[in-house]
Design a protein around this motif. Structure first.
Motif, mmCIF file in Angstrom:
data_model
loop_
_atom_site.group_PDB
_atom_site.id
_atom_site.type_symbol
_atom_site.label_atom_id
_atom_site.label_comp_id
_atom_site.label_asym_id
_atom_site.label_seq_id
_atom_site.Cartn_x
_atom_site.Cartn_y
_atom_site.Cartn_z
ATOM 1 N N PHE A 173 -8.319 4.707 0.285
ATOM 2 C CA PHE A 173 -7.592 5.425 -0.757
ATOM 3 C C PHE A 173 -8.461 6.518 -1.377
ATOM 4 N N LEU A 191 -1.442 7.428 -5.533
ATOM 5 C CA LEU A 191 -2.500 8.203 -4.905
ATOM 6 C C LEU A 191 -2.317 9.667 -5.294
ATOM 7 N N ALA A 250 -7.560 10.450 -1.253
ATOM 8 C CA ALA A 250 -7.465 11.226 -2.488
ATOM 9 C C ALA A 250 -8.343 12.467 -2.406
ATOM 10 N N GLN A 284 1.514 2.188 -3.614
ATOM 11 C CA GLN A 284 0.418 2.393 -4.560
ATOM 12 C C GLN A 284 0.312 3.867 -4.920
ATOM 13 N N VAL A 294 2.032 6.620 -2.398
ATOM 14 C CA VAL A 294 1.552 6.977 -1.058
ATOM 15 C C VAL A 294 2.681 7.513 -0.193
ATOM 16 N N LEU A 343 -3.774 4.372 5.834
ATOM 17 C CA LEU A 343 -4.447 3.651 4.769
ATOM 18 C C LEU A 343 -4.385 2.156 5.068
ATOM 19 N N LYS A 390 0.811 -1.229 0.000
ATOM 20 C CA LYS A 390 0.000 0.000 0.000
ATOM 21 C C LYS A 390 0.837 1.269 0.000
#
Length: 251
Positions: free
Chosen positions: A233, A39, A237, A37, A44, A227, A34
């Motif tokens: 997410f 974002l 955002a 990932q 992140v 998160l 995560k």
């Protein structure tokens, strides 16, 4: 004395940031840890690093990743350093990261702010609030929020879960990060649990508590969540978009 003067004086303890970034984050889905990932146009962890980079009193930022990490090298160059010493648990990653900080020249009396890499909505203002509260304290401090919701305890070993009891919420806080302690004191507190695989140590404050300390609770922000699930997410955002928009307020 201004904050920047305090930070620049070699005779005074410095503040370092340590970001454990070795978890797999399986509950978040996505096929990629995560913290890596995408974002709002960035990884992140880039949002997390950017917040600490904007705090002048942070002398160094150390990102602690797993030895086999395939993603950290793709992050844009910044003011942070990377240590490939992440462990099997968050506590082990932090413990190893503290050793890396000391090996890089940090002093045991320096402060370390340990922060979850996936808690990417942290703001410089919150970091500064924690530093201001922790510096004069004998033990250290953590960001946290007083529990606002009714707290339920489930019956054990029952599926689907059913309520066993309603717990008193008075005096209960939800721990956040950063959590700020002296490097030497935190290392000693964690070392006491190393042989047991850091069992029961869920954050830095819990290690300090087990060593007999009472960390200071500093009000954080509801936006400073970690998160964890896929729906987090979308919420993160939305917060980032609101901050980027004209008149966007930061908590």
């Amino acid at each position: 004395m201004h904050a920047t003067e305090r930070s620049a004086d070699p005779a005074l303890p410095r503040c370092h940031a340590l970001l454990p970034c070795a978890g797999r984050g399986q509950r978040a889905g996505g096929g990629v840890p995560k913290q890596y990932q995408m974002l709002a146009g960035a990884h992140v962890v880039q949002h997390t690093l950017a917040a600490f980079a904007r705090v002048p009193r942070i002398a160094s930022v150390l990102l602690v990743v797993a030895p086999g990490d395939e993603y950290a090298a793709s992050l844009p160059a910044g003011t942070h350093q990377v240590a490939r010493c992440g462990g099997a648990s968050r506590a082990e990653s932090v413990f190893n990261g503290l050793h890396a900080l000391l090996a890089a020249g940090a002093a045991p009396n320096d402060w370390v702010l340990v922060h979850d890499a996936a808690r990417c909505l942290i703001t410089p203002a919150l970091i500064e609030r924690l530093i201001d509260a922790a510096l004069p304290d004998a033990c250290g401090a953590l960001l946290a929020l007083p529990l606002a919701d009714t707290l339920k305890k489930a019956r054990s070993a029952e599926a689907p879960p059913r309520v066993h009891a309603t717990l008193e919420r008075e005096g209960k806080w939800l721990a956040q990060t950063p959590q700020m302690f002296r490097i030497g004191a935190l290392r000693a507190a964690l070392c006491a649990h190393q042989a047991a695989g850091f069992a029961g140590i869920t954050d830095e404050a819990s290690a300090m508590e087990a060593a007999g300390h009472a960390p200071l609770l500093v009000p954080g922000s509801a936006h400073n969540f970690k998160l964890t699930y896929p729906e987090d997410f979308a919420l993160a955002a939305a917060v980032l978009r609101a901050r980027a928009a004209p008149q966007g307020a930061q908590p």
